[in-house]
Write a protein that holds these residues in place. Sequence first.
Motif, PDB file in Angstrom:
ATOM      1  N   THR A  76       0.775  -1.209  -0.130  1.00  0.00           N
ATOM      2  CA  THR A  76      -0.015  -0.054  -0.019  1.00  0.00           C
ATOM      3  C   THR A  76       0.937   1.292  -0.096  1.00  0.00           C
ATOM      4  OG1 THR A  76      -1.033  -1.259   1.797  1.00  0.00           O
ATOM      5  CG2 THR A  76      -2.190   0.477   1.068  1.00  0.00           C
ATOM      6  N   GLY A 120      -5.342  -2.401   5.811  1.00  0.00           N
ATOM      7  CA  GLY A 120      -5.943  -1.986   4.577  1.00  0.00           C
ATOM      8  C   GLY A 120      -6.998  -1.099   4.483  1.00  0.00           C
ATOM      9  N   ARG A 177      -4.768  -1.182  -2.069  1.00  0.00           N
ATOM     10  CA  ARG A 177      -4.551  -2.226  -2.922  1.00  0.00           C
ATOM     11  C   ARG A 177      -4.333  -3.473  -1.873  1.00  0.00           C
ATOM     12  NH1 ARG A 177       0.268  -0.521  -6.703  1.00  0.00           N
ATOM     13  NH2 ARG A 177       0.656   0.692  -4.861  1.00  0.00           N
ATOM     14  N   ARG A 178      -4.462  -4.597  -2.541  1.00  0.00           N
ATOM     15  CA  ARG A 178      -4.125  -5.771  -1.721  1.00  0.00           C
ATOM     16  C   ARG A 178      -2.567  -5.704  -1.450  1.00  0.00           C
ATOM     17  NH1 ARG A 178      -5.618 -11.926  -3.913  1.00  0.00           N
ATOM     18  NH2 ARG A 178      -4.432 -12.929  -2.108  1.00  0.00           N
ATOM     19  N   GLU A 179      -2.105  -6.322  -0.514  1.00  0.00           N
ATOM     20  CA  GLU A 179      -1.037  -6.299   0.011  1.00  0.00           C
ATOM     21  C   GLU A 179      -0.484  -7.819  -0.150  1.00  0.00           C
ATOM     22  OE1 GLU A 179       0.603  -3.172   3.089  1.00  0.00           O
ATOM     23  OE2 GLU A 179      -1.369  -3.750   3.522  1.00  0.00           O
ATOM     24  N   GLU A 234      -3.563 -18.053  -1.908  1.00  0.00           N
ATOM     25  CA  GLU A 234      -4.326 -17.527  -0.610  1.00  0.00           C
ATOM     26  C   GLU A 234      -4.382 -18.779   0.231  1.00  0.00           C
ATOM     27  OE1 GLU A 234      -7.141 -14.504   0.167  1.00  0.00           O
ATOM     28  OE2 GLU A 234      -7.511 -14.745  -2.187  1.00  0.00           O
ATOM     29  N   LYS A 258      -6.696 -12.050   5.274  1.00  0.00           N
ATOM     30  CA  LYS A 258      -5.403 -11.412   5.852  1.00  0.00           C
ATOM     31  C   LYS A 258      -5.396 -11.696   7.392  1.00  0.00           C
ATOM     32  CE  LYS A 258      -8.061  -7.720   4.862  1.00  0.00           C
ATOM     33  NZ  LYS A 258      -8.448  -6.317   4.963  1.00  0.00           N
TER      34      LYS A 258
END
Length: 984
Positions: free
Chosen positions: A194, A216, A221-223, A265, A290
Motif C-alpha cells: 500500500t 487496508g 490495494r491488496r498487499e 491464498e 488477511k
Amino acid sequence: MKTKLVSSLRKAFPIFILLIAVGASAQTKRPLTHMDYDGWKNIQNQALSNDGKFLAYGLFPQEGDGEVVVRNLQTGTEWRQPAGARPLATPNLESDEPPPPINITISFTADGHFVIFSVFPAKAETDKAKREHRRADDLPKNGIVIVDLSTGTPTRIDRVRNFQIPEKVGGVVAYLREPEAARPGAGRGGVAPTEGAAATPPAAGGTGAAAGGAAGGRGARREFGSDLVLRNLTTQAERTFPDALAYTLSKDGTALVYAVASHKEETNGLFLVAVGSDAAPRALLTGPGKYLRPTWDFDQTKLAFFSDRDDAKSKQPKEKLYLWDRKSDAAVEVASSALHGIHDGFVISDKGAITFSHDGKHIFFGVAPPDPPEVDPANEVLADDKVNGDLWRWNDEHIQPMQKVRAAQDRNRTYRAVYHIAEKQMVQLGDLSMAEVTPTEDGMWALGADNRQYAPMDEYDANYNDYYLVNTMTGERRPLFTKHPGNLQWSPDGKHLLYFADKNWNVISVPEGKITNLTGKLNVKFWREDTDTPGVPPPYGPAGWTVDGKYALVYDEFDVWQLSPDSGEAVNLTAGAGRTAHLEFRYARLGAENRRDPEARWIDSSQPLLLRATNTDTFDTGFYRAHVGTAAAPQKLIFAAKNFTAPIKAKDADVLVLTAGTFEEFPDLVITDSNFSKLQKVSNANPQQASVNWATAEMIHYLNDDGVPLKGILFKPENFDPNKKYPMIVYIYEKLSQNIHAYNPPQPRHTIQPSFYASNGYLILEPDIVYTTGNPGQSALKCVLPAIDSIIARGYVDEKNVGIEGHSWGGYQIAYMITQTHRFKAVEAGAPVVDMFSAYDGIRWGSGMPRQGQYEHGQSRIGGSPWQTPLKYMENSTIFMVDRITTPVLILENDADTAVPWYQGIEFYLALRRLNKEAYMFSYNGEPHGLVRRPDQKDFSLRMQQYFDYFLKGAPKPEWMEKGIPYLDKDSEKDRFKQKTGIY
C-alpha cells in the motif's frame, strides 16, 4: 641583570610569536559562503549499548551521503560505515519550517556484541535512477548494516525494509526484505505494498508498523508479503520465510511470529518460529484472507491479531479478533461482529490498533461502521458524467476544507471496544456519540470525550469536550464535565484523573467522582503569566505521575510541585530554589532504556529525580538532582553558559550521553556519569568551522516604549571591531532571546541565518516583542525601535544602513511597521498578512481551519471579530496605510502557502505596484508556507543576501533586481543564475 633580561626575552619571544600566529590565523579566517551549506553536518539518533561501552550515532551532511559512527568509549576506537543520503519527511503544510529528514534506526543487541542500523541508498544511486525515470518500485532501497563490536567487522545487507532485535537477549535479528520490483502479473512479492508502506522508516523491535503490518484502508490495494529472514548473529546462519507481511519478535528472543500474505491464498496464515530451532514454522491459524496487527501483551504470554479468514471470499470480508496463549498450540477466535456487545451497524475494524491492559487481562481494539459497498464496475459513473460540487452549510460540524483534510482520518476512524479475557465478554465503549475513549492501565475504567456539540467552535474558540467516566465491564457512562477546554490524565493506578481548570490543578477520584482542588490555596500561579494573547492562559505543565500513582508532579514558573491526590497536600519539591535563583526546573526523562514498557511513561519515585534547569535571565542551563517525597533544595550537578540536552542513559551502566553547545560551539556529543562529574567530548562533527569567521551572540537588555524591560540577542562577526561601523539587519518574530545558546548552522532557508550574515560583516539583532490585545502592530513598533536605538547608541552601527527581515507573523509586523517608520533602508517580509479583514475569513488550507480564531484568541491578538472591533482590524492592516511606505520591499509569498493565504502577498505587491513603490515578490511554484525544496531554499537565500548587500553594503545591483525575470525567461534565468553562482 643583562642575563636575566636576555632570559626573560627568550621566554617571552615564543609567546610573542604565538600571539602573532593566533592573530594572523584570526585575520585569515574566511567568511561563510553559500557553498558551505551542503557539507555542514548534524548528529542524529545517538544510542548507547546496554553496558555503556559503545556509542553509535548518525553523522549526516545537509546534502549528500552520511555515515554511522560506532565508537568504543573505553579505547576511543571508531568504525565508520556509509549510510547514504536521508530523504525528506512529508512537509508540515502549517509550518514555516522545512520538513526534517527521515532518521535512521540504530539498535544495540542486548548482550552488547553487535550494533545494527538502517542505511539509505547513496545519493548518486538515487539521482541516477531518477534521471533514468525508473518507477518508484525500481528505485534503490534501504538496507541494514550489522557491526561485530568485537572486531568492527561490518556486514551490509541490501533491500531491507525494517528489522527487529529481541529486547532482553542478543544473538539474533529478524529483518523483512523489500519485495522484488513490481511487474504486471508478477509472482510472489511482485505487487507493491500500500502507498506509504515502503516509505515507513525502519523500526527496531516491538510492535508498530513492522510488527503490526499495515491495515487496508478503504480502496487500498491488496498487499503481498516478501522474504522474512531470521539471522543468527554469531554463526551468520539464516532462515528465510517467504511472503511475510507483518512480524514480531518476542522480548526473550525465543519466538518469531509472522503473517503470510501470498498470491496463493491457501498458504496464508499466522505462523510461529521457535528461534534457535530448525523446526518448521508452526501454524497458529491458516487459510485464505488477511492476518494483521500481531500484538503481544506486556509480559508476552499472549498475542492478539485480526483475521478475515472465515469471510475472505466476501466482497467486504468481516474481521475477527483472535488470541493466542503461548501455552496453547493454536489461536482461538475471541470476538466477532456477530457476537453480543457490538452496537448495531458496527463491525470489527483492522484500521485500529490492538492494545492490552498492563496486566494482560483486557484487549482493546477498534470497531467502525462497515465500508460502503464497492461500486460495480459496470455501473461506475464516467468521469465526464460526474458532478463535482460541494455544499457549504452554515451549521455543518466542520467546514468543507476541514472535512476534506480530515477525510482519510474520518474514513479510517475506529471506535474503541474491549474484550475481557477471563469473562469472555466483549463491550463496545466508543461510538459516534463518544468518539474518543482512553482506558486506564488496568483496563477497568476509561475516559470518554464527546465534542460534537462544540465542534464548530474549534474554528474561532478553544477545543471543548463533554467528558464521561466509562465502566469498561458494562459500557456505562457517567458524566464528569460539560464544555471542558483541557485534557485529563489518568494516574497509573487508575484511581484519579488530573486536569487543569480555572488556573488550578485538580483531581477527580474514581469511581466516586469527588473533585479536589490541589493548588487553589497556594500563593503561586500555575498558569503562564507571560501569556499575551487574548485566549485563556495555559498551565506551565505537568511533569507526570509517579509510577505508584501516589503523586502528580506539576510546574509553576520556576519550581516543581508534588501534589497528593489522596490527602490534597501540595509540597514544593524544589523548596522554592527555582524562584529564588530564577531557575526554571523541569523534569528530564533519562531516555528510557525500554520505551515500550508502559511504566517508562511514569516517574520512578524510588530513583533520584533529574531536573534540567534554565536560568530565565541568561538562559544558561544545567542539571540538578531532587527526590520525590522530600522538600529540599535540589543538588546542583552541572551548570554553564551552554545549551545541554536531556541525556540518554545506558541501561545497565552509569554512562550518559548528551550534547552541550552554544551559538559558537556545535552541540557535539559528550559522555558523562549520573553525577556529571566530567564531560568527555566524543564527536567532532564540523571541524571546518575553525577555518571560518564565525559569529558571537550577546544578550542585550532594553526597555520598550511602555517601560517594559525586555531582552534580545545581538550577533556580531567573530572578528568584530568596535571602532568600525557595521550594517545591521533586525530579525523579528515574538520572543527570541531564549535562543541565545542555540547553535545556528549555516543552511539555506527562507529567513536570514545569524551565523551566515554575521560572518559576512553584518550585525544581526533579534529583539523580544511583547503585546497588548488589540494592538499587535503598535506593540511590535514599541519594542523593535527602542531595541535598535539601544544598539545604535553603542556607536558601531551604520544607522543609515539598517534592514529588517521576518517571515509569517514576523512578515506581518514588518509590513505594518514600515507604514509607521522610515528607519529601515530595506526590508524582507515573508508570507505577510496585510489585510486583517480578508485574512480573518481566510482558511489555513493545510488544516482546513478558518483563520478566525487566530484573530479573536490567538497570535494576531485583536481580541474580537471584525464586526465587534472593526477599527482595530483597520488600524492593524497595512493595506489601509500602504501609501505611507517609502522603504524598498522584498516579499516571499509562495503560491501553495497553506497557512497564510497567498493572496495576502498579492494584495501587498499590487498595492505597492499601483503606487509605483519599489517592490519585488518571489513566489516559488508549489512551495508551501516555508520553502521545502532545497534548490528553492538555496536560490532565495542567495537572492536575499544580494538584496540586502545592495541596499545595506552598496554592492552591485543584481540582474534580477535590475531587469526582472520575465515569465518566458524564468527557466533560462535560473540556469544562468545557477551557472554564475554554482550553489545548486
